[in-house]
Design a protein around this motif. Structure first.
Motif, short mmCIF file in Angstrom:
data_model
loop_
_atom_site.label_atom_id
_atom_site.label_comp_id
_atom_site.label_asym_id
_atom_site.label_seq_id
_atom_site.Cartn_x
_atom_site.Cartn_y
_atom_site.Cartn_z
N LYS A 59 0.81 -1.23 0.00
CA LYS A 59 0.00 0.00 0.00
C LYS A 59 0.84 1.28 0.00
CE LYS A 59 -0.83 0.33 4.98
NZ LYS A 59 -0.14 -0.79 5.56
N ASP A 60 2.06 1.22 0.49
CA ASP A 60 2.93 2.41 0.51
C ASP A 60 3.83 2.51 -0.71
OD1 ASP A 60 1.90 3.19 2.98
OD2 ASP A 60 3.37 1.98 4.08
N HIS A 61 3.62 1.60 -1.67
CA HIS A 61 4.45 1.55 -2.87
C HIS A 61 3.53 1.40 -4.09
CE1 HIS A 61 7.87 1.07 -0.19
NE2 HIS A 61 7.15 0.18 0.45
N ASN A 62 2.95 2.52 -4.50
CA ASN A 62 1.91 2.52 -5.54
C ASN A 62 2.34 1.82 -6.82
OD1 ASN A 62 0.43 3.95 -3.71
ND2 ASN A 62 0.70 5.91 -4.70
N GLU A 63 3.56 2.09 -7.28
CA GLU A 63 4.00 1.50 -8.55
C GLU A 63 4.11 -0.02 -8.43
OE1 GLU A 63 7.55 3.36 -10.02
OE2 GLU A 63 6.66 5.35 -9.92
N LEU A 64 4.64 -0.50 -7.32
CA LEU A 64 4.75 -1.94 -7.12
C LEU A 64 3.37 -2.57 -6.95
CD1 LEU A 64 7.83 -2.25 -4.74
CD2 LEU A 64 7.70 -2.77 -7.17
N GLN A 65 2.47 -1.87 -6.28
CA GLN A 65 1.11 -2.37 -6.09
C GLN A 65 0.43 -2.53 -7.46
OE1 GLN A 65 -1.89 0.23 -4.28
NE2 GLN A 65 -2.25 -1.39 -2.77
N GLN A 66 0.58 -1.53 -8.30
CA GLN A 66 -0.02 -1.60 -9.64
C GLN A 66 0.62 -2.71 -10.47
OE1 GLN A 66 -2.79 0.29 -10.77
NE2 GLN A 66 -2.69 -1.35 -12.27
N LYS A 67 1.95 -2.84 -10.35
CA LYS A 67 2.66 -3.89 -11.08
C LYS A 67 2.15 -5.26 -10.65
CE LYS A 67 7.28 -5.74 -11.88
NZ LYS A 67 8.70 -5.67 -11.55
N LEU A 68 2.00 -5.47 -9.35
CA LEU A 68 1.50 -6.74 -8.85
C LEU A 68 0.08 -6.99 -9.34
CD1 LEU A 68 1.78 -9.28 -7.13
CD2 LEU A 68 1.01 -7.94 -5.16
N PHE A 69 -0.75 -5.98 -9.28
CA PHE A 69 -2.13 -6.13 -9.74
C PHE A 69 -2.16 -6.57 -11.21
CE2 PHE A 69 -6.16 -4.70 -11.45
CZ PHE A 69 -7.06 -5.13 -10.49
N ASN A 70 -1.36 -5.90 -12.04
CA ASN A 70 -1.30 -6.25 -13.46
C ASN A 70 -0.81 -7.68 -13.66
OD1 ASN A 70 -2.18 -3.67 -14.06
ND2 ASN A 70 -0.13 -2.90 -14.52
N GLU A 71 0.19 -8.08 -12.89
CA GLU A 71 0.72 -9.43 -13.02
C GLU A 71 -0.29 -10.48 -12.58
OE1 GLU A 71 4.47 -9.31 -10.92
OE2 GLU A 71 5.52 -8.68 -12.74
N ILE A 72 -1.05 -10.18 -11.55
CA ILE A 72 -2.11 -11.11 -11.10
C ILE A 72 -3.12 -11.29 -12.24
CG2 ILE A 72 -4.07 -11.42 -9.54
CD1 ILE A 72 -2.39 -9.89 -7.41
N GLU A 73 -3.52 -10.18 -12.84
CA GLU A 73 -4.49 -10.25 -13.94
C GLU A 73 -3.92 -10.99 -15.15
OE1 GLU A 73 -5.56 -6.05 -14.59
OE2 GLU A 73 -7.61 -6.66 -14.07
N GLU A 74 -2.71 -10.64 -15.54
CA GLU A 74 -2.12 -11.21 -16.75
C GLU A 74 -1.72 -12.67 -16.60
OE1 GLU A 74 1.11 -8.59 -17.70
OE2 GLU A 74 -0.23 -6.87 -17.95
N CYS A 75 -1.18 -13.02 -15.44
CA CYS A 75 -0.63 -14.37 -15.25
C CYS A 75 -1.58 -15.30 -14.50
CB CYS A 75 0.69 -14.29 -14.50
SG CYS A 75 1.93 -13.30 -15.36
N GLY A 76 -2.63 -14.76 -13.93
CA GLY A 76 -3.58 -15.59 -13.20
C GLY A 76 -3.01 -16.19 -11.93
N PHE A 77 -2.16 -15.44 -11.23
CA PHE A 77 -1.58 -15.95 -10.00
C PHE A 77 -2.66 -16.27 -8.97
CE2 PHE A 77 2.27 -13.21 -11.12
CZ PHE A 77 3.02 -14.30 -11.56
N THR A 78 -2.41 -17.30 -8.20
CA THR A 78 -3.28 -17.60 -7.06
C THR A 78 -3.03 -16.56 -5.98
OG1 THR A 78 -1.65 -18.98 -5.93
CG2 THR A 78 -3.12 -20.09 -7.52
N GLY A 79 -3.89 -16.53 -4.98
CA GLY A 79 -3.69 -15.61 -3.86
C GLY A 79 -2.36 -15.85 -3.18
N GLN A 80 -2.02 -17.12 -2.97
CA GLN A 80 -0.76 -17.45 -2.30
C GLN A 80 0.44 -17.01 -3.14
OE1 GLN A 80 -0.31 -18.53 0.84
NE2 GLN A 80 1.87 -18.23 0.48
N GLN A 81 0.37 -17.21 -4.44
CA GLN A 81 1.46 -16.78 -5.31
C GLN A 81 1.59 -15.25 -5.27
OE1 GLN A 81 -0.12 -18.68 -8.84
NE2 GLN A 81 1.61 -20.13 -8.90
N ALA A 82 0.47 -14.57 -5.22
CA ALA A 82 0.48 -13.11 -5.16
C ALA A 82 1.13 -12.62 -3.86
CB ALA A 82 -0.93 -12.55 -5.30
N VAL A 83 0.81 -13.28 -2.75
CA VAL A 83 1.40 -12.92 -1.46
C VAL A 83 2.91 -13.14 -1.51
CG1 VAL A 83 1.57 -13.59 0.98
CG2 VAL A 83 -0.68 -13.26 -0.07
N GLU A 84 3.34 -14.26 -2.06
CA GLU A 84 4.77 -14.55 -2.15
C GLU A 84 5.48 -13.53 -3.03
OE1 GLU A 84 4.90 -18.63 -3.44
OE2 GLU A 84 4.13 -19.35 -1.52
#
Length: 111
Positions: free
Chosen positions: A31-56
């Motif tokens: 939450k304190d790193h907007n660019e990384l948060q957006q990057k992670l969000f995009n990767e979750i959408e594009e790659c279909g990561f599970t919740g656990q993979q997203a946390v890791e």
């Protein structure tokens, strides 16, 4: 309810996606790193990561963030001061420029 702390545009996409609370937890870790948060969000959408993979992945992002130290804080502060001095310089007369030089010397001594 922490999910409501996501940026509005991200929250809207999140609610219309297949993401779950683990995905939200991963995003909120950044939450304190907007660019990384957006990057992670995009990767979750594009790659279909599970919740656990997203946390890791979020944990890896956090691990890779450079630690803030007194030196990094001083460098950031000094950079802001130098930028302000540079903006003011061209508008100064000779007496004021002398005062700016004094401020610059004080800054150098601080470093």
């Amino acid at each position: 309810m922490n999910i409501l702390k996501l940026p509005d545009d991200m929250l809207e996409k999140f609610c219309s996606s297949e993401m779950n609370e683990m995905h939200a937890r991963a995003l909120l870790m950044l939450k304190d790193h907007n660019e990384l948060q957006q990057k992670l969000f995009n990767e979750i959408e594009e790659c279909g990561f599970t919740g656990q993979q997203a946390v890791e992945l979020a944990q890896q992002y956090i691990k890779d963030i450079p630690a803030k130290t007194p030196i990094t804080n001083l460098a950031k502060s000094s950079s802001k001061k130098l930028t302000n001095l540079k903006k003011k310089w061209s508008k100064k007369n000779m007496v004021q420029r002398k005062q700016c030089r004094k401020q610059l010397q004080d800054l150098l001594n601080e470093i």
